[in-house]
Design an enzyme around this catalytic site. Structure first.
Site, PDB file in Angstrom:
ATOM      1  N   ARG A   9       0.819  -1.230   0.000  1.00  0.00           N
ATOM      2  CA  ARG A   9       0.000   0.000   0.000  1.00  0.00           C
ATOM      3  C   ARG A   9       0.848   1.272   0.000  1.00  0.00           C
ATOM      4  O   ARG A   9       0.487   2.276   0.631  1.00  0.00           O
ATOM      5  CB  ARG A   9      -0.957   0.024   1.197  1.00  0.00           C
ATOM      6  CG  ARG A   9      -1.911  -1.132   1.261  1.00  0.00           C
ATOM      7  CD  ARG A   9      -2.948  -1.114   0.138  1.00  0.00           C
ATOM      8  NE  ARG A   9      -3.761  -2.316   0.220  1.00  0.00           N
ATOM      9  CZ  ARG A   9      -3.431  -3.473  -0.364  1.00  0.00           C
ATOM     10  NH1 ARG A   9      -2.335  -3.566  -1.101  1.00  0.00           N
ATOM     11  NH2 ARG A   9      -4.202  -4.521  -0.234  1.00  0.00           N
TER      12      ARG A   9
ATOM     13  N   SER B  96     -11.260   0.693   4.098  1.00  0.00           N
ATOM     14  CA  SER B  96     -10.482   0.485   5.331  1.00  0.00           C
ATOM     15  C   SER B  96      -9.777   1.785   5.704  1.00  0.00           C
ATOM     16  O   SER B  96      -9.193   2.442   4.843  1.00  0.00           O
ATOM     17  CB  SER B  96      -9.406  -0.590   5.114  1.00  0.00           C
ATOM     18  OG  SER B  96     -10.006  -1.787   4.695  1.00  0.00           O
TER      19      SER B  96
ATOM     20  N   GLU C 168      -5.152   5.159   6.335  1.00  0.00           N
ATOM     21  CA  GLU C 168      -4.987   4.918   4.903  1.00  0.00           C
ATOM     22  C   GLU C 168      -5.448   6.085   4.033  1.00  0.00           C
ATOM     23  O   GLU C 168      -4.733   6.465   3.102  1.00  0.00           O
ATOM     24  CB  GLU C 168      -5.745   3.628   4.528  1.00  0.00           C
ATOM     25  CG  GLU C 168      -5.506   3.222   3.087  1.00  0.00           C
ATOM     26  CD  GLU C 168      -6.232   1.940   2.699  1.00  0.00           C
ATOM     27  OE1 GLU C 168      -6.138   0.943   3.430  1.00  0.00           O
ATOM     28  OE2 GLU C 168      -6.877   1.951   1.638  1.00  0.00           O
TER      29      GLU C 168
HETATM   30  C1  LIG Z   1     -15.668   0.536  -0.393  1.00  0.00           C
HETATM   31  C2  LIG Z   1     -14.187   0.722  -0.616  1.00  0.00           C
HETATM   32  C3  LIG Z   1     -13.388  -0.410  -0.774  1.00  0.00           C
HETATM   33  C4  LIG Z   1     -12.008  -0.267  -0.993  1.00  0.00           C
HETATM   34  N1  LIG Z   1     -11.258  -1.395  -1.138  1.00  0.00           N
HETATM   35  C5  LIG Z   1      -9.932  -1.290  -1.345  1.00  0.00           C
HETATM   36  C6  LIG Z   1      -9.133  -2.462  -1.502  1.00  0.00           C
HETATM   37  O1  LIG Z   1      -9.622  -3.585  -1.463  1.00  0.00           O
HETATM   38  N2  LIG Z   1      -7.795  -2.296  -1.713  1.00  0.00           N
HETATM   39  C7  LIG Z   1      -7.229  -1.056  -1.774  1.00  0.00           C
HETATM   40  O2  LIG Z   1      -6.007  -0.980  -1.976  1.00  0.00           O
HETATM   41  N3  LIG Z   1      -7.960   0.071  -1.631  1.00  0.00           N
HETATM   42  C8  LIG Z   1      -9.297  -0.013  -1.415  1.00  0.00           C
HETATM   43  N4  LIG Z   1     -10.048   1.120  -1.273  1.00  0.00           N
HETATM   44  C9  LIG Z   1      -9.413   2.444  -1.309  1.00  0.00           C
HETATM   45  C10 LIG Z   1      -9.468   3.119  -2.711  1.00  0.00           C
HETATM   46  O3  LIG Z   1     -10.637   2.764  -3.390  1.00  0.00           O
HETATM   47  C11 LIG Z   1      -8.280   2.755  -3.574  1.00  0.00           C
HETATM   48  O4  LIG Z   1      -7.084   3.088  -2.927  1.00  0.00           O
HETATM   49  C12 LIG Z   1      -8.328   3.458  -4.934  1.00  0.00           C
HETATM   50  O5  LIG Z   1      -7.264   3.002  -5.735  1.00  0.00           O
HETATM   51  C13 LIG Z   1      -8.269   4.987  -4.824  1.00  0.00           C
HETATM   52  O6  LIG Z   1      -8.638   5.515  -6.090  1.00  0.00           O
HETATM   53  P1  LIG Z   1      -9.274   6.975  -6.243  1.00  0.00           P
HETATM   54  O7  LIG Z   1      -9.272   7.311  -7.689  1.00  0.00           O
HETATM   55  O8  LIG Z   1     -10.600   7.048  -5.589  1.00  0.00           O
HETATM   56  O9  LIG Z   1      -8.206   7.832  -5.430  1.00  0.00           O
HETATM   57  P2  LIG Z   1      -8.389   9.283  -4.785  1.00  0.00           P
HETATM   58  O10 LIG Z   1      -9.044   9.159  -3.452  1.00  0.00           O
HETATM   59  O11 LIG Z   1      -8.992  10.244  -5.730  1.00  0.00           O
HETATM   60  O12 LIG Z   1      -6.844   9.672  -4.562  1.00  0.00           O
HETATM   61  C14 LIG Z   1      -6.068   8.926  -3.655  1.00  0.00           C
HETATM   62  C15 LIG Z   1      -4.626   9.442  -3.717  1.00  0.00           C
HETATM   63  O13 LIG Z   1      -4.107   9.257  -5.027  1.00  0.00           O
HETATM   64  C16 LIG Z   1      -3.709  10.521  -5.598  1.00  0.00           C
HETATM   65  N5  LIG Z   1      -4.045  10.445  -7.029  1.00  0.00           N
HETATM   66  C17 LIG Z   1      -5.254  10.211  -7.582  1.00  0.00           C
HETATM   67  N6  LIG Z   1      -5.152  10.153  -8.921  1.00  0.00           N
HETATM   68  C18 LIG Z   1      -3.833  10.372  -9.220  1.00  0.00           C
HETATM   69  C19 LIG Z   1      -3.094  10.439 -10.424  1.00  0.00           C
HETATM   70  N7  LIG Z   1      -3.667  10.252 -11.629  1.00  0.00           N
HETATM   71  N8  LIG Z   1      -1.754  10.697 -10.358  1.00  0.00           N
HETATM   72  C20 LIG Z   1      -1.143  10.879  -9.150  1.00  0.00           C
HETATM   73  N9  LIG Z   1      -1.814  10.828  -7.976  1.00  0.00           N
HETATM   74  C21 LIG Z   1      -3.135  10.566  -8.015  1.00  0.00           C
HETATM   75  C22 LIG Z   1      -4.466  11.569  -4.829  1.00  0.00           C
HETATM   76  O14 LIG Z   1      -3.782  12.815  -4.853  1.00  0.00           O
HETATM   77  C23 LIG Z   1      -4.492  10.944  -3.451  1.00  0.00           C
HETATM   78  O15 LIG Z   1      -3.249  11.164  -2.823  1.00  0.00           O
HETATM   79  C24 LIG Z   1     -11.442   1.015  -1.047  1.00  0.00           C
HETATM   80  C25 LIG Z   1     -12.253   2.157  -0.906  1.00  0.00           C
HETATM   81  C26 LIG Z   1     -13.611   2.003  -0.693  1.00  0.00           C
HETATM   82  C27 LIG Z   1     -14.488   3.229  -0.559  1.00  0.00           C
END
Ligand SMILES: Cc1cc2nc3c(=O)[nH]c(=O)nc-3n(C[C@H](O)[C@H](O)[C@H](O)COP(=O)(O)OP(=O)(O)OC[C@H]3O[C@@H](n4cnc5c(N)ncnc54)[C@H](O)[C@@H]3O)c2cc1C
Length: 354
Positions: A161, A239, A335
């Site tokens: 992670r 999480s 996280e």
């Molecule tokens: C119901 C639920 C279940 C989940 N299950 C998991 C799981 O099983 N495993 C897991 O690892 N995570 C899980 N997550 C967490 C999350 O969904 C993941 O980490 C996901 O990859 C985040 O994507 P996002 O586009 O929503 O990120 P965001 O929340 O928009 O951004 C997260 C971070 O990434 C950065 N970022 C976003 N896009 C870019 C880009 N293009 N370039 C550089 N930086 C960027 C942002 O600045 C921020 O620091 C879960 C979340 C939820 C709500």
């Protein structure tokens, strides 16, 4: 008032951004970078907002939402292909597309909200698979250098992670990623006992691709790992704590108490953050701070309800982490990313390469 970050995060928390840009056209990126630079803070890049805890006061600078879409498939010879994916492509859609195309490699990542471009940031993973397993290259924009460059996975410091995108927050924006996938009717070998049990197969088995992907979605739903569209658990970021690293002595104590211990390929032992929390008495559904509850399904997911604020959510994180520290002497790390803590450097040349 500027665009509310609450409208762009799954927690639906967060005040206004000074400036909010949506990136939809890869060709328009250079123009967008010129518009984005300015003010005191580095641009904050947002994907689906599913791992972001935005501050109540918003963001004192530009927020760029990555909304570029598109997937192209290029044969690599034999039964391998490279799939090039624009950053704003939802990870769930990408997994569904690859499974439908008979491409194996990310089938266990289905049901995770958010964008493909954000997945390398925390090396998003589940069920024994993580995005770094299949990455071939990443096209990134380096705000220090003011230009796009290509990175190989070896440049990205991937770990559990984590990645350099997380440890150098705000410096690199991922524009698109390449993934190496295999044409196969079977899924990758199952490395996660729980999934093996759900499919009634042994660890290492390779069930049919579509069946494995479907089993993951069903299991996530049953265990409260999906993002509901409505109801008490609809506002969440998954999480809230990472599984913490522990010593051998702590691992022995946890095993003796019936708790799980995970070991990484590099030998690091980790406790289950969810199990540690449950031991402290934080059960599903419990109220932790004003408007903030453990989800109905699991203590490790916090949900925001009507009167929740980012401040009360942060308080809830502290309450849970303190309880675990007091009982187990183990420090939990949260996280979700908090944008206002990310302004560690300033946009501009001369800050060094690397
Ligand atoms: C119901 C639920 C279940 C989940 N299950 C998991 C799981 O099983 N495993 C897991 O690892 N995570 C899980 N997550 C967490 C999350 O969904 C993941 O980490 C996901 O990859 C985040 O994507 P996002 O586009 O929503 O990120 P965001 O929340 O928009 O951004 C997260 C971070 O990434 C950065 N970022 C976003 N896009 C870019 C880009 N293009 N370039 C550089 N930086 C960027 C942002 O600045 C921020 O620091 C879960 C979340 C939820 C709500």
């Amino acid at each position: 008032m500027g665009e509310l970050l609450a409208d762009h995060t799954t927690l639906r928390l967060g005040g206004p951004a000074d400036r909010f840009l949506t990136h939809t056209d890869p060709a328009a990126w250079p123009d967008l970078t010129h518009t984005a630079v300015g003010g005191d803070a580095a641009p904050f890049v947002l994907g689906g907002g599913s791992n972001t805890l935005a501050n109540d006061t918003g963001y004192p600078g530009t927020v760029i939402r990555m909304a570029t879409r598109g997937v192209t498939v290029r044969p690599l010879g034999s039964d391998l292909v490279e799939v090039v994916v624009q950053a704003g492509e939802p990870l769930g859609s990408l997994v569904a597309f690859t499974v439908a195309e008979g491409l194996s490699g990310i089938e266990y990542l289905g049901g995770i909200p958010g964008t493909t471009g954000a997945a390398p940031v925390q090396n998003t993973g589940a069920y024994g698979q993580q995005i770094s397993d299949t990455l071939t290259r990443l096209t990134v924009y380096d705000w220090n250098l003011g230009r796009a460059r290509e990175l190989r996975p070896a440049d990205c410091d991937f770990g559990y992670r984590t990645s350099r995108f997380k440890t150098q927050p705000g410096r690199l924006t991922i524009l698109n990623v390449g993934l190496r996938l295999a044409r196969h009717t079977c899924a990758s070998p199952i490395r996660y006992q729980h999934l093996a049990d759900a499919l009634a197969v042994r660890l290492g088995a390779r069930p049919p691709l579509a069946e494995a992907a479907q089993a993951v979605l069903a299991d996530r739903h049953n265990r409260g790992l999906s993002l509901p569209t409505c109801g008490p658990d609809a506002r969440q970021a998954g999480s809230v704590f990472l599984n913490p690293p522990i010593t051998h002595a702590q691992a022995t104590a946890i095993r003796a108490a019936g708790g799980p211990v995970h070991s990484s390929p590099n030998g690091t032992l980790r406790a289950s953050a969810g199990w540690l929390l449950e031991q402290t008495g934080f059960d599903p559904g419990i109220r932790v701070a004003p408007g903030v509850y453990c989800s109905q399904g699991r203590a490790l997911t916090l949900t925001a309800r009507d009167d929740a604020t980012a401040a009360s959510f942060t308080t809830a994180l502290e309450v849970l982490a303190d309880a675990v520290l007091t009982m187990h002497r183990i420090r939990l790390r949260s996280e979700p990313v908090q944008p206002n803590r990310m302004c560690l450097w300033r946009v501009g040349p001369g800050s060094g390469d690397g």
